[in-house]
Motif scaffolding. Sequence first.
Motif, PDB file in Angstrom:
ATOM      1  N   MET A 240       0.809  -1.120   0.257  1.00  0.00           N
ATOM      2  CA  MET A 240       0.171   0.096   0.050  1.00  0.00           C
ATOM      3  C   MET A 240       0.963   1.205   0.291  1.00  0.00           C
ATOM      4  N   PRO A 241       1.558   1.312  -1.177  1.00  0.00           N
ATOM      5  CA  PRO A 241       2.475   2.507  -1.238  1.00  0.00           C
ATOM      6  C   PRO A 241       1.665   4.162  -1.357  1.00  0.00           C
ATOM      7  N   GLU A 242       0.647   3.905  -1.850  1.00  0.00           N
ATOM      8  CA  GLU A 242      -0.129   5.145  -1.926  1.00  0.00           C
ATOM      9  C   GLU A 242      -1.429   5.186  -1.784  1.00  0.00           C
ATOM     10  N   ILE A 243      -2.219   6.124  -1.499  1.00  0.00           N
ATOM     11  CA  ILE A 243      -3.722   5.974  -1.285  1.00  0.00           C
ATOM     12  C   ILE A 243      -4.014   7.496  -1.946  1.00  0.00           C
ATOM     13  N   TYR A 244      -5.477   7.574  -2.263  1.00  0.00           N
ATOM     14  CA  TYR A 244      -6.094   8.749  -2.638  1.00  0.00           C
ATOM     15  C   TYR A 244      -7.147   9.025  -1.808  1.00  0.00           C
ATOM     16  N   LEU A 245      -7.313  10.293  -1.296  1.00  0.00           N
ATOM     17  CA  LEU A 245      -8.090  10.863  -0.359  1.00  0.00           C
ATOM     18  C   LEU A 245      -9.100  11.741  -1.096  1.00  0.00           C
ATOM     19  N   GLU A 246     -10.302  11.606  -0.998  1.00  0.00           N
ATOM     20  CA  GLU A 246     -11.631  12.511  -1.262  1.00  0.00           C
ATOM     21  C   GLU A 246     -11.489  13.758  -0.562  1.00  0.00           C
ATOM     22  N   PRO A 247     -11.996  14.871  -0.866  1.00  0.00           N
ATOM     23  CA  PRO A 247     -12.005  16.072  -0.306  1.00  0.00           C
ATOM     24  C   PRO A 247     -13.015  15.793   0.973  1.00  0.00           C
ATOM     25  N   GLY A 248     -12.729  16.416   1.957  1.00  0.00           N
ATOM     26  CA  GLY A 248     -13.510  16.082   3.197  1.00  0.00           C
ATOM     27  C   GLY A 248     -13.017  14.934   3.942  1.00  0.00           C
ATOM     28  N   THR A 249     -12.087  14.293   3.603  1.00  0.00           N
ATOM     29  CA  THR A 249     -11.672  13.150   4.400  1.00  0.00           C
ATOM     30  C   THR A 249     -10.475  13.305   5.157  1.00  0.00           C
TER      31      THR A 249
END
Length: 261
Positions: A240-249
């Motif tokens: 899990m070298p990277e993630i993508y977070l939605e605005p507001g999280t």
Amino acid sequence: MESELRYTYLPSSLHIFESVPSTNQTLWRLLKDGADKNSVVIATQQTSGRGQWGREWISPTGGLYLSVGVVPKLEAADSYRLTLASAWGIAAQLRQCGISVGIKWPNDLVLEGRKLGGILTETKVNNGQITQAVIGVGINWANPVPETGINLQSWQDSQPHQAISGLEMLTKTVLVGIQSGIDCLSQEGISVLLSKYLDLLTNIGEQVYIDNLLGTVVGVTTRGNLHISFDIKELNDIKMPEIYLEPGTISLGYRKSSVLF
């Protein structure tokens, strides 16, 4: 009392109010009553101003509070591109005036590390397509601000040159900025717009904690999600070298580290 006039920088009618609960709310009402879909609402103050995710936006006299109606050719899933476009466009126009404005993900305008303004985009959708959007903008001009904020008039007083002479000129600059951002999105596409947005993003390289793991902000996606990269050693070789977070999280705040909430 309201007055209306044609504004030469955007093909719309301009509605000016002394005080409204919210310029976005007021524009939605005017649109429902048949106003031009590209109308602009400006208020001297807002009594119930709103920021992202329902947060209160304090809006005393002295600031710039406006909302712009647009009819973009966008799918509902891509609505956040309007915020990216507006943030870049406004920041770019202010920078052309010699004001070193940056962007704090996802929708804040910052100056010397403090909040200068914010953007709130709202949409109406039909069959997966945006049929109407309202882009709300608040900019600190001469209004009082909290410790994490900054107002433009006071900042200019400490500079050798004052490029923005008053609220009228600031209004013009913001409106031109929104239009230039929307034009870039529609004419040059999201890849070009996103590259320009990232050039002004102040969060690149910022360290954040996600579930007690230290990550680094490396970018933003075309839909406005924050791209976080991790050191694989921190994860004990879990893939899990990277993630993508939605605005507001996640709240990046105005400090060096942030925590997922």
